[in-house]
Design a protein around this motif. Structure first.
Motif, PDB file in Angstrom:
ATOM      1  N   PHE A 116       1.031  -1.236   0.061  1.00  0.00           N
ATOM      2  CA  PHE A 116      -0.011  -0.127   0.167  1.00  0.00           C
ATOM      3  C   PHE A 116       1.017   1.339  -0.035  1.00  0.00           C
ATOM      4  CE2 PHE A 116      -2.413   3.200   2.691  1.00  0.00           C
ATOM      5  CZ  PHE A 116      -3.456   3.408   1.610  1.00  0.00           C
ATOM      6  N   VAL A 117       0.923   1.857  -1.186  1.00  0.00           N
ATOM      7  CA  VAL A 117       1.565   3.334  -1.276  1.00  0.00           C
ATOM      8  C   VAL A 117       0.903   4.449  -0.853  1.00  0.00           C
ATOM      9  CG1 VAL A 117       2.986   4.766  -2.861  1.00  0.00           C
ATOM     10  CG2 VAL A 117       3.163   2.193  -3.066  1.00  0.00           C
ATOM     11  N   SER A 118       1.118   5.112   0.301  1.00  0.00           N
ATOM     12  CA  SER A 118       0.479   6.332   0.614  1.00  0.00           C
ATOM     13  C   SER A 118       0.905   7.524  -0.284  1.00  0.00           C
ATOM     14  CB  SER A 118       0.439   6.633   2.112  1.00  0.00           C
ATOM     15  OG  SER A 118      -0.003   7.938   2.475  1.00  0.00           O
ATOM     16  N   VAL A 119      -0.063   8.101  -0.521  1.00  0.00           N
ATOM     17  CA  VAL A 119       0.234   9.561  -1.493  1.00  0.00           C
ATOM     18  C   VAL A 119       0.155  10.747  -0.624  1.00  0.00           C
ATOM     19  CG1 VAL A 119       0.084   8.550  -3.702  1.00  0.00           C
ATOM     20  CG2 VAL A 119      -2.079   9.318  -2.584  1.00  0.00           C
ATOM     21  N   ASP A 120      -0.129  10.312   0.595  1.00  0.00           N
ATOM     22  CA  ASP A 120      -0.344  11.376   1.670  1.00  0.00           C
ATOM     23  C   ASP A 120       0.722  11.559   2.841  1.00  0.00           C
ATOM     24  OD1 ASP A 120      -1.578  13.507   3.129  1.00  0.00           O
ATOM     25  OD2 ASP A 120      -3.322  12.130   3.942  1.00  0.00           O
ATOM     26  N   PRO A 121       1.777  11.867   2.298  1.00  0.00           N
ATOM     27  CA  PRO A 121       3.073  11.617   3.253  1.00  0.00           C
ATOM     28  C   PRO A 121       3.005  12.698   4.612  1.00  0.00           C
ATOM     29  CG  PRO A 121       3.939  12.660   1.515  1.00  0.00           C
ATOM     30  CD  PRO A 121       2.327  12.444   1.212  1.00  0.00           C
ATOM     31  N   ASP A 122       2.305  13.636   4.375  1.00  0.00           N
ATOM     32  CA  ASP A 122       1.995  14.701   5.605  1.00  0.00           C
ATOM     33  C   ASP A 122       1.396  13.983   6.700  1.00  0.00           C
ATOM     34  OD1 ASP A 122       3.531  16.488   4.018  1.00  0.00           O
ATOM     35  OD2 ASP A 122       1.623  17.393   3.367  1.00  0.00           O
ATOM     36  N   ARG A 123       0.420  13.005   6.644  1.00  0.00           N
ATOM     37  CA  ARG A 123      -0.358  12.484   7.591  1.00  0.00           C
ATOM     38  C   ARG A 123       0.068  11.035   7.758  1.00  0.00           C
ATOM     39  NH1 ARG A 123      -6.347  14.514   6.325  1.00  0.00           N
ATOM     40  NH2 ARG A 123      -5.872  13.512   4.189  1.00  0.00           N
ATOM     41  N   ASP A 124       0.647  10.173   6.687  1.00  0.00           N
ATOM     42  CA  ASP A 124       0.575   8.819   6.742  1.00  0.00           C
ATOM     43  C   ASP A 124       2.066   8.603   7.082  1.00  0.00           C
ATOM     44  OD1 ASP A 124      -1.854   8.419   6.484  1.00  0.00           O
ATOM     45  OD2 ASP A 124      -1.833   7.904   4.342  1.00  0.00           O
ATOM     46  N   THR A 125       2.725   8.666   8.245  1.00  0.00           N
ATOM     47  CA  THR A 125       3.982   8.498   8.727  1.00  0.00           C
ATOM     48  C   THR A 125       4.206   6.856   8.351  1.00  0.00           C
ATOM     49  OG1 THR A 125       3.314   8.124  10.902  1.00  0.00           O
ATOM     50  CG2 THR A 125       4.009  10.175  10.238  1.00  0.00           C
ATOM     51  N   THR A 153      -4.606  14.146  -6.176  1.00  0.00           N
ATOM     52  CA  THR A 153      -4.528  15.558  -6.080  1.00  0.00           C
ATOM     53  C   THR A 153      -5.125  15.931  -4.696  1.00  0.00           C
ATOM     54  OG1 THR A 153      -4.961  16.049  -8.388  1.00  0.00           O
ATOM     55  CG2 THR A 153      -5.658  17.888  -7.008  1.00  0.00           C
ATOM     56  N   LYS A 154      -4.364  16.645  -4.118  1.00  0.00           N
ATOM     57  CA  LYS A 154      -4.901  16.902  -2.392  1.00  0.00           C
ATOM     58  C   LYS A 154      -5.863  18.070  -2.361  1.00  0.00           C
ATOM     59  CE  LYS A 154      -2.749  18.969   1.924  1.00  0.00           C
ATOM     60  NZ  LYS A 154      -1.438  19.366   2.306  1.00  0.00           N
ATOM     61  N   GLN A 155      -6.954  18.050  -1.780  1.00  0.00           N
ATOM     62  CA  GLN A 155      -8.039  18.975  -2.000  1.00  0.00           C
ATOM     63  C   GLN A 155      -7.575  19.935  -0.795  1.00  0.00           C
ATOM     64  OE1 GLN A 155     -11.906  17.360  -1.321  1.00  0.00           O
ATOM     65  NE2 GLN A 155     -12.033  16.174  -3.184  1.00  0.00           N
ATOM     66  N   LYS A 156      -8.214  21.143  -1.121  1.00  0.00           N
ATOM     67  CA  LYS A 156      -8.158  22.252   0.119  1.00  0.00           C
ATOM     68  C   LYS A 156      -8.590  21.793   1.463  1.00  0.00           C
ATOM     69  CE  LYS A 156      -9.047  27.193   0.579  1.00  0.00           C
ATOM     70  NZ  LYS A 156      -9.543  28.419   0.015  1.00  0.00           N
ATOM     71  N   PRO A 157      -7.869  21.921   2.253  1.00  0.00           N
ATOM     72  CA  PRO A 157      -8.376  21.745   3.777  1.00  0.00           C
ATOM     73  C   PRO A 157      -9.670  22.521   4.111  1.00  0.00           C
ATOM     74  CG  PRO A 157      -6.142  22.116   3.757  1.00  0.00           C
ATOM     75  CD  PRO A 157      -6.346  22.554   2.384  1.00  0.00           C
ATOM     76  N   ASN A 158     -10.573  21.606   5.000  1.00  0.00           N
ATOM     77  CA  ASN A 158     -11.667  22.538   5.367  1.00  0.00           C
ATOM     78  C   ASN A 158     -11.455  23.155   6.524  1.00  0.00           C
ATOM     79  OD1 ASN A 158     -11.596  20.604   7.448  1.00  0.00           O
ATOM     80  ND2 ASN A 158     -13.378  19.300   6.655  1.00  0.00           N
ATOM     81  N   ALA A 159     -12.305  23.893   7.166  1.00  0.00           N
ATOM     82  CA  ALA A 159     -12.303  24.723   8.327  1.00  0.00           C
ATOM     83  C   ALA A 159     -11.555  24.086   9.398  1.00  0.00           C
ATOM     84  CB  ALA A 159     -13.649  25.275   8.743  1.00  0.00           C
ATOM     85  N   ASP A 160     -11.763  22.623   9.471  1.00  0.00           N
ATOM     86  CA  ASP A 160     -11.046  21.937  10.681  1.00  0.00           C
ATOM     87  C   ASP A 160      -9.741  21.366  10.146  1.00  0.00           C
ATOM     88  OD1 ASP A 160     -13.292  22.264  12.265  1.00  0.00           O
ATOM     89  OD2 ASP A 160     -14.243  20.341  11.254  1.00  0.00           O
ATOM     90  N   GLY A 161      -9.194  21.813   9.043  1.00  0.00           N
ATOM     91  CA  GLY A 161      -8.049  21.561   8.617  1.00  0.00           C
ATOM     92  C   GLY A 161      -7.674  20.191   7.900  1.00  0.00           C
ATOM     93  N   LEU A 162      -8.939  19.287   8.012  1.00  0.00           N
ATOM     94  CA  LEU A 162      -9.036  18.100   7.057  1.00  0.00           C
ATOM     95  C   LEU A 162      -9.242  18.238   5.739  1.00  0.00           C
ATOM     96  CD1 LEU A 162     -11.414  16.317   9.546  1.00  0.00           C
ATOM     97  CD2 LEU A 162      -8.868  16.153   9.637  1.00  0.00           C
ATOM     98  N   TYR A 163      -8.652  17.234   4.989  1.00  0.00           N
ATOM     99  CA  TYR A 163      -8.753  17.322   3.454  1.00  0.00           C
ATOM    100  C   TYR A 163      -8.816  15.943   3.121  1.00  0.00           C
ATOM    101  CZ  TYR A 163      -3.678  16.427   3.868  1.00  0.00           C
ATOM    102  OH  TYR A 163      -2.382  15.897   4.392  1.00  0.00           O
ATOM    103  N   ALA A 164      -9.368  15.642   1.855  1.00  0.00           N
ATOM    104  CA  ALA A 164      -9.615  14.579   1.041  1.00  0.00           C
ATOM    105  C   ALA A 164      -8.401  14.545   0.125  1.00  0.00           C
ATOM    106  CB  ALA A 164     -10.712  14.348   0.530  1.00  0.00           C
ATOM    107  N   VAL A 165      -8.122  13.557  -0.375  1.00  0.00           N
ATOM    108  CA  VAL A 165      -7.145  13.247  -1.571  1.00  0.00           C
ATOM    109  C   VAL A 165      -7.641  12.473  -2.835  1.00  0.00           C
ATOM    110  CG1 VAL A 165      -4.882  12.398  -2.490  1.00  0.00           C
ATOM    111  CG2 VAL A 165      -4.994  13.463  -0.128  1.00  0.00           C
ATOM    112  N   ASP A 166      -8.035  13.186  -3.900  1.00  0.00           N
ATOM    113  CA  ASP A 166      -8.760  12.479  -4.887  1.00  0.00           C
ATOM    114  C   ASP A 166      -7.598  11.498  -5.656  1.00  0.00           C
ATOM    115  OD1 ASP A 166     -11.085  13.952  -4.579  1.00  0.00           O
ATOM    116  OD2 ASP A 166     -10.337  15.412  -6.073  1.00  0.00           O
ATOM    117  N   HIS A 167      -7.844  10.424  -5.982  1.00  0.00           N
ATOM    118  CA  HIS A 167      -6.805   9.491  -6.397  1.00  0.00           C
ATOM    119  C   HIS A 167      -7.443   8.390  -7.413  1.00  0.00           C
ATOM    120  CE1 HIS A 167      -7.631   5.976  -3.879  1.00  0.00           C
ATOM    121  NE2 HIS A 167      -7.884   6.990  -3.120  1.00  0.00           N
ATOM    122  N   SER A 168      -6.496   7.848  -8.089  1.00  0.00           N
ATOM    123  CA  SER A 168      -7.167   6.787  -9.104  1.00  0.00           C
ATOM    124  C   SER A 168      -7.012   5.312  -8.145  1.00  0.00           C
ATOM    125  CB  SER A 168      -5.915   6.491 -10.293  1.00  0.00           C
ATOM    126  OG  SER A 168      -4.733   6.440  -9.943  1.00  0.00           O
TER     127      SER A 168
END
Length: 211
Positions: free
Chosen positions: A111-120, A157-172
């Protein structure tokens, strides 16, 4: 007589439950609580070519060539994904579990995470094996992930964070099947069944590694 009939009914019910668990139950992976953030599945950025790469795992660098002689299943995603990734990893896990023991020892899930800022690597070491002990989680720097994703045509593609600082990542959402020689053998679409995954894996196991 009634006791015997009751016992038979209980055995039948337990058998049905076990069949349901084996084929239909999909676990919810442990990790940070996810909000219901809308996200999209993306098309591949380009035709996948495959190739070797090295990213970071919990115990250090992990290279695709480390698994020569095995069939490797690769999936790009992220642990905060609310549905697409858990579904894909659950299907991969069911495929691995349906293999014979000797076969399963020759198959590796990645499993390759494309969200390295959160997925240590530490978090991935809990998340990926939760689905199946035959799956490991790895990630890398932005530059490394861009290069590996390009090799496999994966898009994200990393989406813009919401008011809580959470964001989704669109991906194939593709499961890549790598043969024992490290070559890309197949690209399975999202929601490929465990049976379809196994059907892609078994001929490669039979063929083995070329000399």
């Amino acid at each position: 007589m009634k006791s015997r009939a009751l016992l038979i009914a209980i055995i039948v019910a337990l058998g049905a439950l076990l069949v349901w668990l084996a084929f239909f139950w999909q676990p919810v992976a442990p990790g940070p609580a996810t909000k219901n953030l809308p996200h999209s599945q993306l098309q591949l950025a380009q035709a996948p070519q495959g190739g070797d790469f090295t990213l970071q795992g919990f115990n250090g660098p992990v290279a695709l060539k480390d698994f020569r002689g095995k069939v490797v299943l690769i999936y790009f995603g992220y642990t905060f994904c609310p549905d697409v990734c858990p579904t894909s990893l659950s299907l991969m896990a069911q495929a691995l579990s349906s293999l014979e023991t000797a076969e399963r020892e020759r198959v590796q899930g990645i499993f390759v995470s494309v969200d390295p800022d959160r997925d240590t690597p530490e978090h991935l070491n809990v998340y990926a094996p939760y689905f199946h002990p035959g799956i490991i989680g790895i990630t890398g720097s932005t530059e490394q992930l861009t290069a590996v994703a390009s090799q496999y045509g994966a898009s994200y593609t990393k989406q813009k964070p919401n008011a809580d600082g959470l964001y989704a990542v669109d991906h194939s959402s593709i499961t890549y099947v790598i043969d024992p020689n490290g070559k890309l053998a197949a690209s399975l679409p999202h929601a490929s069944t465990p049976q379809q995954i196994v059907a892609a894996v078994r001929p490669l196991l039979a063929a083995g590694t070329s000399k």
